[in-house]
Motif scaffolding. Structure first.
Motif, PDB file in Angstrom:
ATOM      1  N   ASN A  32       0.834  -1.208   0.000  1.00 50.87           N
ATOM      2  CA  ASN A  32       0.000   0.000   0.000  1.00 50.87           C
ATOM      3  C   ASN A  32       0.869   1.259   0.000  1.00 50.87           C
ATOM      4  O   ASN A  32       0.579   2.232  -0.692  1.00 50.87           O
ATOM      5  N   GLU A  33       1.938   1.236   0.800  1.00 50.53           N
ATOM      6  CA  GLU A  33       2.834   2.379   0.888  1.00 50.53           C
ATOM      7  C   GLU A  33       3.489   2.665  -0.463  1.00 50.53           C
ATOM      8  O   GLU A  33       3.559   3.813  -0.905  1.00 50.53           O
ATOM      9  N   LYS A  34       3.947   1.611  -1.131  1.00 46.93           N
ATOM     10  CA  LYS A  34       4.585   1.785  -2.442  1.00 46.93           C
ATOM     11  C   LYS A  34       3.576   2.294  -3.470  1.00 46.93           C
ATOM     12  O   LYS A  34       3.907   3.130  -4.322  1.00 46.93           O
ATOM     13  N   ARG A  38       3.923   5.850  -5.371  1.00 50.02           N
ATOM     14  CA  ARG A  38       3.938   5.887  -6.837  1.00 50.02           C
ATOM     15  C   ARG A  38       2.855   6.836  -7.357  1.00 50.02           C
ATOM     16  O   ARG A  38       3.082   7.594  -8.307  1.00 50.02           O
ATOM     17  N   SER A  39       1.692   6.801  -6.726  1.00 47.97           N
ATOM     18  CA  SER A  39       0.592   7.674  -7.132  1.00 47.97           C
ATOM     19  C   SER A  39       0.936   9.142  -6.883  1.00 47.97           C
ATOM     20  O   SER A  39       0.622  10.014  -7.701  1.00 47.97           O
ATOM     21  N   ILE A  40       1.603   9.421  -5.762  1.00 49.42           N
ATOM     22  CA  ILE A  40       2.023  10.795  -5.446  1.00 49.42           C
ATOM     23  C   ILE A  40       2.973  11.309  -6.521  1.00 49.42           C
ATOM     24  O   ILE A  40       2.840  12.435  -7.016  1.00 49.42           O
ATOM     25  N   LYS A  41       3.959  10.485  -6.880  1.00 44.49           N
ATOM     26  CA  LYS A  41       4.945  10.884  -7.885  1.00 44.49           C
ATOM     27  C   LYS A  41       4.293  11.115  -9.245  1.00 44.49           C
ATOM     28  O   LYS A  41       4.662  12.044  -9.972  1.00 44.49           O
ATOM     29  N   ASP A 187      -5.236  15.711  -3.990  1.00 43.05           N
ATOM     30  CA  ASP A 187      -5.006  14.254  -3.993  1.00 43.05           C
ATOM     31  C   ASP A 187      -3.678  13.913  -3.333  1.00 43.05           C
ATOM     32  O   ASP A 187      -3.589  12.968  -2.529  1.00 43.05           O
ATOM     33  N   ILE A 188      -2.641  14.669  -3.676  1.00 49.65           N
ATOM     34  CA  ILE A 188      -1.316  14.407  -3.104  1.00 49.65           C
ATOM     35  C   ILE A 188      -1.328  14.635  -1.590  1.00 49.65           C
ATOM     36  O   ILE A 188      -0.778  13.835  -0.827  1.00 49.65           O
ATOM     37  N   LEU A 189      -1.973  15.704  -1.140  1.00 48.70           N
ATOM     38  CA  LEU A 189      -2.047  15.993   0.288  1.00 48.70           C
ATOM     39  C   LEU A 189      -2.773  14.881   1.037  1.00 48.70           C
ATOM     40  O   LEU A 189      -2.356  14.491   2.145  1.00 48.70           O
TER      41      LEU A 189
END
Length: 203
Positions: A32-34, A38-41, A187-189
């Motif tokens: 989940n963390e990865k 990846r989604s943040i990047k 979304d990133i926040l």
């Protein structure tokens, strides 16, 4: 004794199952963390591309508008005011891009990254309140310049009509870009909040 032995075996089996379950949960947390990282990047890259396109458009608009207004003989005051307006917008956008380039979730403190990104988001969220009145004043002034300094006829009509249509289309595109940046930032926040809840370093 037999009952104690059976109880001990059951207890040992339960411990083994608990350890297996802990391992599965730990693996799921890592996955989940990865996924979140990846989604943040991905979202950050999209924001950077969008801002870069805005910088390119602003860089092209500055010399083009100066040339076109000079060609049609518009007043020096209007031409200078337009150049200043475009230059200020371009500088502010470049500064926002610089802010984004310094946001590295893999190296920086997540709380610090979130604070800077929140300021970035707030800038775009609030910018429309400043930009809209300026655009209305500028379009009104541009229309006045066209009616004053251009000869009456098809060219003048085409210019004024094209200006109005162009401003409407530009406003729609600009609004969509603004909303996209705000949404991606939100979304990133939210994703950073999820990572902070895991209390684990980002890899």
């Amino acid at each position: 004794m037999e009952n104690e032995r059976i109880y001990s075996q059951e207890l040992e089996e339960m411990r083994s199952q608990i350890e297996i379950l802990k391992g599965k949960i730990s693996k799921q947390d890592i996955i989940n963390e990865k996924h979140i990282t990846r989604s943040i990047k991905t979202n950050m890259s999209e924001i950077k591309r969008t801002v870069t396109v805005s910088i390119i458009a602003g860089s092209l608009s500055l010399p083009y508008c100066t040339w076109i207004f000079y060609k049609f003989g518009f007043s020096l005051y209007f031409t200078i005011a337009t150049c200043i307006m475009l230059a200020v917008c371009l500088i502010i956008t470049i500064r926002q891009q610089y802010t984004l380039k310094n946001l590295d979730i893999s190296q920086g403190n997540l709380i610090e990254v979130a604070e800077k990104l929140n300021k970035f988001k707030k800038h775009y969220h609030e910018w429309i309140k400043i930009a809209l009145p300026i655009i209305v004043i500028w379009v009104s002034w541009l229309t006045y310049e066209g009616l004053t300094y251009m000869e009456s006829g098809p060219i003048q009509t085409g210019f004024i009509t094209g200006t109005i249509v162009g401003c409407v289309i530009g406003g729609i595109i600009g609004g969509r870009i603004n909303r996209k940046i705000v949404k991606k930032s939100t979304d990133i926040l939210n994703q950073i909040d999820e990572l902070l809840l895991t209390d684990k370093p980002v890899k």
